[in-house]
Write an enzyme that holds these catalytic residues in place. Structure first.
Site, PDB file in Angstrom:
ATOM      1  N   SER A  96      -2.182   8.404  12.647  1.00 22.91           N
ATOM      2  CA  SER A  96      -2.321   7.484  13.774  1.00 22.91           C
ATOM      3  C   SER A  96      -1.076   7.515  14.643  1.00 22.91           C
ATOM      4  O   SER A  96      -0.030   8.046  14.256  1.00 22.91           O
ATOM      5  CB  SER A  96      -2.559   6.054  13.276  1.00 22.91           C
ATOM      6  OG  SER A  96      -1.406   5.570  12.603  1.00 22.91           O
ATOM      7  N   SER A  97      -1.202   6.927  15.820  1.00 22.67           N
ATOM      8  CA  SER A  97      -0.068   6.632  16.683  1.00 22.67           C
ATOM      9  C   SER A  97       0.248   5.158  16.511  1.00 22.67           C
ATOM     10  O   SER A  97      -0.567   4.292  16.827  1.00 22.67           O
ATOM     11  CB  SER A  97      -0.405   6.938  18.150  1.00 22.67           C
ATOM     12  OG  SER A  97       0.690   6.604  18.988  1.00 22.67           O
ATOM     13  N   THR A  98       1.426   4.884  15.985  1.00 21.34           N
ATOM     14  CA  THR A  98       1.809   3.525  15.595  1.00 21.34           C
ATOM     15  C   THR A  98       1.870   2.587  16.798  1.00 21.34           C
ATOM     16  O   THR A  98       2.168   3.008  17.922  1.00 21.34           O
ATOM     17  CB  THR A  98       3.179   3.559  14.896  1.00 21.34           C
ATOM     18  OG1 THR A  98       3.091   4.416  13.776  1.00 21.34           O
ATOM     19  CG2 THR A  98       3.629   2.183  14.447  1.00 21.34           C
TER      20      THR A  98
END
Length: 380
Positions: A96-98
Protein backbone atom coordinates in the site's frame (compact mmCIF):
# COMPACT_ATOMS: atom_id res chain seq x y z
CA UNK A 1 -0.79 11.12 -17.45
CA UNK A 2 0.34 14.38 -15.92
CA UNK A 3 1.64 13.95 -12.40
CA UNK A 4 2.26 17.62 -11.63
CA UNK A 5 -0.88 18.52 -9.63
CA UNK A 6 0.88 21.36 -7.80
CA UNK A 7 -2.36 22.71 -6.34
CA UNK A 8 -3.36 19.30 -5.00
CA UNK A 9 0.08 18.76 -3.48
CA UNK A 10 -0.05 22.18 -1.84
CA UNK A 11 -3.52 21.50 -0.44
CA UNK A 12 -2.47 18.14 1.02
CA UNK A 13 0.63 19.71 2.55
CA UNK A 14 -1.43 22.51 4.06
CA UNK A 15 -3.86 20.02 5.60
CA UNK A 16 -0.97 18.08 7.18
CA UNK A 17 0.47 21.33 8.55
CA UNK A 18 -2.91 22.39 9.95
CA UNK A 19 -3.26 18.99 11.65
CA UNK A 20 0.12 19.45 13.33
CA UNK A 21 1.57 16.42 11.55
CA UNK A 22 4.02 18.42 9.44
CA UNK A 23 6.08 21.33 10.83
CA UNK A 24 9.66 21.00 9.49
CA UNK A 25 10.05 23.53 6.63
CA UNK A 26 12.30 21.13 4.70
CA UNK A 27 9.73 18.33 4.93
CA UNK A 28 7.00 20.78 3.93
CA UNK A 29 9.01 21.50 0.79
CA UNK A 30 9.36 17.76 0.18
CA UNK A 31 5.61 17.13 0.41
CA UNK A 32 4.97 20.08 -1.88
CA UNK A 33 7.63 18.94 -4.32
CA UNK A 34 7.05 15.18 -4.67
CA UNK A 35 3.95 14.13 -6.66
CA UNK A 36 2.24 11.21 -4.91
CA UNK A 37 0.33 10.48 -8.11
CA UNK A 38 3.56 9.46 -9.85
CA UNK A 39 3.74 6.49 -7.47
CA UNK A 40 0.05 5.65 -7.70
CA UNK A 41 -1.01 5.34 -11.36
CA UNK A 42 -3.71 2.93 -10.16
CA UNK A 43 -4.88 1.45 -6.87
CA UNK A 44 -7.65 -0.59 -5.27
CA UNK A 45 -10.69 0.74 -3.44
CA UNK A 46 -13.00 -1.45 -1.34
CA UNK A 47 -16.53 -2.26 -2.48
CA UNK A 48 -19.55 -2.62 -0.15
CA UNK A 49 -19.57 -6.40 -0.67
CA UNK A 50 -16.00 -6.82 0.60
CA UNK A 51 -14.27 -6.99 -2.77
CA UNK A 52 -11.76 -4.62 -4.38
CA UNK A 53 -12.07 -2.63 -7.60
CA UNK A 54 -9.21 -0.83 -9.30
CA UNK A 55 -9.26 2.78 -10.47
CA UNK A 56 -6.78 4.97 -12.33
CA UNK A 57 -6.59 8.57 -13.55
CA UNK A 58 -9.55 8.03 -15.88
CA UNK A 59 -11.83 7.94 -12.81
CA UNK A 60 -13.26 11.08 -11.23
CA UNK A 61 -12.42 9.55 -7.83
CA UNK A 62 -8.74 9.21 -8.63
CA UNK A 63 -7.19 12.61 -7.95
CA UNK A 64 -9.17 13.44 -4.78
CA UNK A 65 -8.19 10.06 -3.31
CA UNK A 66 -4.51 10.31 -4.26
CA UNK A 67 -4.19 13.66 -2.51
CA UNK A 68 -6.34 12.77 0.48
CA UNK A 69 -4.83 11.82 3.82
CA UNK A 70 -5.58 8.13 3.41
CA UNK A 71 -3.82 4.82 2.85
CA UNK A 72 -4.32 3.33 -0.62
CA UNK A 73 -3.96 -0.38 -1.38
CA UNK A 74 -1.71 -1.18 -4.35
CA UNK A 75 -1.43 -4.97 -4.34
CA UNK A 76 -3.57 -7.98 -3.39
CA UNK A 77 -2.42 -11.44 -2.29
CA UNK A 78 1.24 -10.66 -2.88
CA UNK A 79 0.86 -10.72 -6.68
CA UNK A 80 -2.25 -8.94 -8.00
CA UNK A 81 -1.75 -5.39 -9.27
CA UNK A 82 -4.64 -2.97 -9.90
CA UNK A 83 -6.21 -3.33 -13.35
CA UNK A 84 -9.13 -0.90 -13.89
CA UNK A 85 -10.41 -3.06 -16.75
CA UNK A 86 -10.81 -6.10 -14.49
CA UNK A 87 -13.89 -7.04 -12.51
CA UNK A 88 -13.87 -6.40 -8.73
CA UNK A 89 -12.27 -9.27 -6.86
CA UNK A 90 -11.68 -10.58 -3.39
CA UNK A 91 -8.22 -10.59 -1.88
CA UNK A 92 -5.94 -9.52 0.94
CA UNK A 93 -4.06 -6.23 0.69
CA UNK A 94 -0.30 -6.90 0.74
CA UNK A 95 1.19 -3.56 -0.32
CA UNK A 96 0.00 0.00 0.00
CA UNK A 97 0.82 3.69 -0.07
CA UNK A 98 0.74 4.78 3.56
CA UNK A 99 -1.51 7.57 4.84
CA UNK A 100 0.47 10.80 4.23
CA UNK A 101 -0.27 12.11 7.73
CA UNK A 102 1.33 9.05 9.28
CA UNK A 103 4.31 9.35 6.94
CA UNK A 104 4.70 13.00 7.92
CA UNK A 105 4.55 12.19 11.64
CA UNK A 106 7.19 9.48 11.30
CA UNK A 107 9.49 11.66 9.20
CA UNK A 108 9.13 14.45 11.77
CA UNK A 109 10.00 11.96 14.52
CA UNK A 110 13.32 11.25 12.76
CA UNK A 111 14.46 14.80 13.69
CA UNK A 112 16.35 15.24 10.43
CA UNK A 113 18.83 18.09 10.26
CA UNK A 114 20.32 17.29 6.86
CA UNK A 115 23.06 14.85 5.89
CA UNK A 116 21.79 11.84 7.87
CA UNK A 117 22.14 8.38 6.36
CA UNK A 118 18.69 6.77 6.46
CA UNK A 119 17.62 3.16 6.12
CA UNK A 120 13.98 2.72 5.12
CA UNK A 121 12.35 -0.67 5.73
CA UNK A 122 9.50 -1.27 3.30
CA UNK A 123 9.88 0.63 0.01
CA UNK A 124 6.30 0.10 -1.11
CA UNK A 125 5.42 2.52 -3.90
CA UNK A 126 8.63 4.53 -3.38
CA UNK A 127 6.83 7.72 -2.33
CA UNK A 128 8.40 7.88 1.13
CA UNK A 129 11.85 7.20 -0.31
CA UNK A 130 11.31 10.12 -2.70
CA UNK A 131 10.42 12.40 0.21
CA UNK A 132 13.62 11.33 1.98
CA UNK A 133 15.68 11.93 -1.17
CA UNK A 134 14.15 15.37 -1.58
CA UNK A 135 15.12 16.19 2.01
CA UNK A 136 18.54 14.53 2.24
CA UNK A 137 19.84 13.68 -1.24
CA UNK A 138 19.87 10.35 -3.06
CA UNK A 139 23.15 9.04 -1.64
CA UNK A 140 21.87 9.28 1.93
CA UNK A 141 18.87 6.97 1.38
CA UNK A 142 18.75 3.17 1.36
CA UNK A 143 15.41 1.40 1.03
CA UNK A 144 14.73 -2.33 1.47
CA UNK A 145 11.66 -4.12 0.09
CA UNK A 146 10.85 -7.82 0.49
CA UNK A 147 8.98 -8.12 -2.83
CA UNK A 148 11.14 -8.10 -5.98
CA UNK A 149 8.30 -6.90 -8.21
CA UNK A 150 7.46 -4.04 -5.84
CA UNK A 151 11.16 -3.14 -5.66
CA UNK A 152 11.53 -2.95 -9.44
CA UNK A 153 8.42 -0.83 -9.94
CA UNK A 154 9.36 1.58 -7.14
CA UNK A 155 12.91 1.96 -8.46
CA UNK A 156 11.62 2.76 -11.95
CA UNK A 157 9.15 5.34 -10.67
CA UNK A 158 11.78 6.98 -8.50
CA UNK A 159 14.16 7.12 -11.44
CA UNK A 160 11.43 8.64 -13.59
CA UNK A 161 11.32 11.61 -11.20
CA UNK A 162 15.11 11.89 -11.01
CA UNK A 163 15.56 10.22 -7.61
CA UNK A 164 18.30 7.60 -7.35
CA UNK A 165 18.39 6.13 -3.83
CA UNK A 166 19.75 2.64 -3.20
CA UNK A 167 16.66 0.40 -3.52
CA UNK A 168 17.21 -3.29 -2.84
CA UNK A 169 15.21 -6.47 -2.35
CA UNK A 170 15.72 -8.25 0.95
CA UNK A 171 14.38 -9.22 4.32
CA UNK A 172 13.77 -5.95 6.14
CA UNK A 173 14.37 -7.63 9.50
CA UNK A 174 18.02 -8.01 8.48
CA UNK A 175 18.39 -4.34 7.61
CA UNK A 176 20.99 -3.72 4.91
CA UNK A 177 24.51 -4.11 6.33
CA UNK A 178 26.26 -3.25 3.06
CA UNK A 179 25.56 0.46 3.56
CA UNK A 180 25.59 0.58 7.36
CA UNK A 181 25.95 2.35 9.70
CA UNK A 182 22.87 4.55 9.55
CA UNK A 183 21.90 7.64 11.50
CA UNK A 184 18.20 6.88 11.18
CA UNK A 185 16.02 3.81 10.56
CA UNK A 186 12.37 4.18 9.58
CA UNK A 187 10.08 1.18 9.09
CA UNK A 188 6.96 1.59 6.96
CA UNK A 189 5.91 -2.01 7.54
CA UNK A 190 5.09 -3.45 10.95
CA UNK A 191 7.24 -6.06 12.70
CA UNK A 192 6.27 -7.94 15.88
CA UNK A 193 9.60 -6.97 17.47
CA UNK A 194 12.41 -4.50 16.81
CA UNK A 195 15.07 -6.60 15.05
CA UNK A 196 18.54 -6.59 16.58
CA UNK A 197 19.98 -5.89 13.12
CA UNK A 198 18.43 -2.43 13.12
CA UNK A 199 20.01 -1.58 16.45
CA UNK A 200 23.39 -2.96 15.39
CA UNK A 201 23.34 -1.00 12.11
CA UNK A 202 22.46 2.32 13.78
CA UNK A 203 25.11 4.67 15.18
CA UNK A 204 25.11 5.64 18.84
CA UNK A 205 22.72 8.52 19.23
CA UNK A 206 20.82 7.45 16.10
CA UNK A 207 17.07 7.00 15.95
CA UNK A 208 14.71 4.19 15.00
CA UNK A 209 11.05 4.99 14.26
CA UNK A 210 8.87 1.93 13.75
CA UNK A 211 5.47 0.38 14.36
CA UNK A 212 5.16 -2.91 16.23
CA UNK A 213 2.68 -5.34 14.70
CA UNK A 214 0.00 -6.61 17.05
CA UNK A 215 -2.99 -8.63 15.87
CA UNK A 216 -5.28 -6.69 18.22
CA UNK A 217 -4.13 -3.37 16.74
CA UNK A 218 -3.27 -0.55 19.10
CA UNK A 219 -1.07 1.23 16.54
CA UNK A 220 2.17 0.91 18.57
CA UNK A 221 4.39 3.55 16.97
CA UNK A 222 7.66 3.97 18.85
CA UNK A 223 10.71 6.28 18.63
CA UNK A 224 13.92 4.74 19.98
CA UNK A 225 17.37 6.22 20.62
CA UNK A 226 20.26 3.80 20.12
CA UNK A 227 23.03 3.88 22.71
CA UNK A 228 25.56 1.26 23.74
CA UNK A 229 23.92 -1.60 21.88
CA UNK A 230 20.45 -0.89 23.25
CA UNK A 231 17.50 1.09 21.89
CA UNK A 232 15.15 2.97 24.18
CA UNK A 233 12.32 5.45 23.84
CA UNK A 234 8.64 6.34 24.15
CA UNK A 235 5.63 5.35 22.13
CA UNK A 236 4.29 8.27 20.13
CA UNK A 237 0.89 9.90 20.50
CA UNK A 238 0.29 9.20 16.81
CA UNK A 239 -1.50 5.92 16.04
CA UNK A 240 0.80 3.99 13.68
CA UNK A 241 -0.80 1.09 11.85
CA UNK A 242 0.91 -0.56 8.89
CA UNK A 243 0.52 -3.74 6.93
CA UNK A 244 2.44 -6.51 8.68
CA UNK A 245 5.37 -8.34 7.18
CA UNK A 246 4.17 -11.27 5.08
CA UNK A 247 2.85 -13.25 8.05
CA UNK A 248 -0.91 -12.78 8.05
CA UNK A 249 -3.32 -14.78 10.20
CA UNK A 250 -6.73 -15.37 8.66
CA UNK A 251 -9.85 -15.67 10.81
CA UNK A 252 -12.48 -16.92 8.34
CA UNK A 253 -11.86 -20.63 8.98
CA UNK A 254 -11.64 -20.06 12.73
CA UNK A 255 -14.99 -18.24 12.72
CA UNK A 256 -16.64 -21.00 10.71
CA UNK A 257 -15.41 -23.59 13.23
CA UNK A 258 -16.40 -21.52 16.27
CA UNK A 259 -19.97 -21.03 15.04
CA UNK A 260 -20.46 -24.77 15.48
CA UNK A 261 -19.14 -24.85 19.05
CA UNK A 262 -20.64 -23.91 22.40
CA UNK A 263 -18.74 -21.95 25.05
CA UNK A 264 -19.43 -20.56 28.51
CA UNK A 265 -21.36 -17.29 28.68
CA UNK A 266 -21.12 -14.61 31.38
CA UNK A 267 -21.68 -10.84 31.72
CA UNK A 268 -18.81 -8.77 30.35
CA UNK A 269 -17.16 -5.95 32.27
CA UNK A 270 -15.95 -4.23 29.10
CA UNK A 271 -17.40 -3.28 25.75
CA UNK A 272 -15.80 -4.69 22.64
CA UNK A 273 -14.71 -1.24 21.49
CA UNK A 274 -12.16 -1.13 24.32
CA UNK A 275 -9.73 -2.57 21.75
CA UNK A 276 -9.92 0.69 19.79
CA UNK A 277 -9.46 2.96 22.81
CA UNK A 278 -6.42 5.16 21.98
CA UNK A 279 -4.62 4.36 25.25
CA UNK A 280 -6.10 1.22 26.79
CA UNK A 281 -6.15 -0.36 23.32
CA UNK A 282 -2.39 0.01 23.02
CA UNK A 283 -1.76 -1.56 26.44
CA UNK A 284 -4.08 -4.49 25.64
CA UNK A 285 -2.63 -5.06 22.16
CA UNK A 286 0.93 -5.13 23.50
CA UNK A 287 0.12 -7.60 26.29
CA UNK A 288 -2.50 -9.95 24.82
CA UNK A 289 -0.43 -11.55 22.09
CA UNK A 290 -1.16 -14.28 19.58
CA UNK A 291 -4.84 -13.31 19.39
CA UNK A 292 -6.62 -12.19 16.23
CA UNK A 293 -10.02 -10.55 15.97
CA UNK A 294 -12.85 -9.94 13.54
CA UNK A 295 -16.28 -8.35 13.57
CA UNK A 296 -19.34 -10.41 12.66
CA UNK A 297 -23.08 -9.74 12.57
CA UNK A 298 -25.26 -12.86 12.37
CA UNK A 299 -28.45 -12.73 10.32
CA UNK A 300 -31.08 -10.99 12.40
CA UNK A 301 -28.64 -10.49 15.26
CA UNK A 302 -26.42 -7.80 16.75
CA UNK A 303 -22.83 -6.89 15.95
CA UNK A 304 -20.26 -9.14 17.62
CA UNK A 305 -16.53 -8.98 18.32
CA UNK A 306 -14.73 -12.32 17.96
CA UNK A 307 -11.25 -13.18 19.28
CA UNK A 308 -9.28 -16.26 18.21
CA UNK A 309 -6.12 -17.98 19.44
CA UNK A 310 -4.04 -20.54 17.48
CA UNK A 311 -4.97 -23.34 19.91
CA UNK A 312 -8.64 -23.06 18.93
CA UNK A 313 -9.73 -20.91 21.86
CA UNK A 314 -12.18 -18.14 21.06
CA UNK A 315 -14.34 -15.48 22.67
CA UNK A 316 -17.29 -13.51 21.33
CA UNK A 317 -18.45 -10.23 22.86
CA UNK A 318 -21.92 -8.87 22.15
CA UNK A 319 -22.28 -5.34 23.45
CA UNK A 320 -26.05 -5.25 22.94
CA UNK A 321 -26.50 -8.15 25.37
CA UNK A 322 -23.59 -7.19 27.62
CA UNK A 323 -22.24 -10.75 27.44
CA UNK A 324 -19.13 -12.66 26.47
CA UNK A 325 -19.00 -16.32 25.46
CA UNK A 326 -15.63 -18.12 25.73
CA UNK A 327 -14.36 -21.49 24.57
CA UNK A 328 -11.08 -23.40 24.83
CA UNK A 329 -8.04 -23.55 27.05
CA UNK A 330 -7.55 -19.76 27.00
CA UNK A 331 -10.28 -17.49 28.30
CA UNK A 332 -9.38 -14.73 25.88
CA UNK A 333 -11.76 -12.06 27.16
CA UNK A 334 -10.64 -12.79 30.73
CA UNK A 335 -7.14 -11.92 29.54
CA UNK A 336 -8.35 -8.67 27.98
CA UNK A 337 -10.24 -7.67 31.13
CA UNK A 338 -7.25 -8.54 33.34
CA UNK A 339 -4.84 -6.44 31.25
CA UNK A 340 -7.33 -3.57 31.17
CA UNK A 341 -7.47 -3.72 34.96
CA UNK A 342 -3.68 -3.51 35.10
CA UNK A 343 -3.86 -0.39 32.93
CA UNK A 344 -6.50 1.04 35.27
CA UNK A 345 -4.38 0.21 38.34
CA UNK A 346 -1.55 2.44 37.07
CA UNK A 347 -3.96 5.39 36.59
CA UNK A 348 -4.90 4.78 32.96
CA UNK A 349 -1.78 6.28 31.35
CA UNK A 350 -1.81 7.89 27.92
CA UNK A 351 0.07 5.99 25.25
CA UNK A 352 2.96 8.49 25.11
CA UNK A 353 3.80 7.73 28.76
CA UNK A 354 4.65 4.19 27.73
CA UNK A 355 8.14 3.25 26.61
CA UNK A 356 10.20 0.41 25.23
CA UNK A 357 13.76 -0.76 25.74
CA UNK A 358 15.29 -3.27 23.31
CA UNK A 359 18.13 -4.84 25.27
CA UNK A 360 21.45 -6.13 24.00
CA UNK A 361 20.12 -9.69 23.91
CA UNK A 362 16.97 -8.64 22.03
CA UNK A 363 14.50 -8.72 24.95
CA UNK A 364 11.77 -6.06 24.95
CA UNK A 365 11.08 -4.23 28.22
CA UNK A 366 7.88 -2.21 28.36
CA UNK A 367 7.92 0.59 30.92
CA UNK A 368 5.90 3.53 32.18
CA UNK A 369 7.36 7.05 32.39
CA UNK A 370 10.89 5.86 33.27
CA UNK A 371 12.94 2.93 31.88
CA UNK A 372 13.43 1.69 35.45
CA UNK A 373 9.66 1.40 35.93
CA UNK A 374 9.29 -1.82 33.93
CA UNK A 375 5.74 -3.15 33.65
CA UNK A 376 6.55 -6.38 31.81
CA UNK A 377 9.24 -8.05 29.69
CA UNK A 378 9.01 -10.04 26.49
CA UNK A 379 12.04 -12.34 26.18
CA UNK A 380 14.25 -12.33 23.13
Amino acid sequence: MSTNHAEERAALTASLYDAGELTDPHLIDAFKGVPRAAFLPAFFVPTPDGRWRAIDSSSAEYLPMVYADTTLTTQLDGKVDPDPAAEPRKGLGTSSSTQPGLMASMLEALSLTGGERVLEIGTGTGYNAALLCHRLGDRQVTSVEVDQQVTDVARDRLRGLGYLPTVVTGDGAAGWPDRAPYDRVIATASFPTIPRAWVEQTVDGGLIVASLWRDLGGGPLVRLIVQGGQARGHFLAQFGGFMPTREVTMTADALSTALGQKGVTRPTRLRGDVLTHPHAGLWIALRVCGVTWTGFTPDGGHEQLWLFAPDGSWAVVEDAAGTVEQYGTRNLWDEVESVHQQWTDVDQPNRERMGLTVTRNGAHEFWLDDPANIQWRDPA
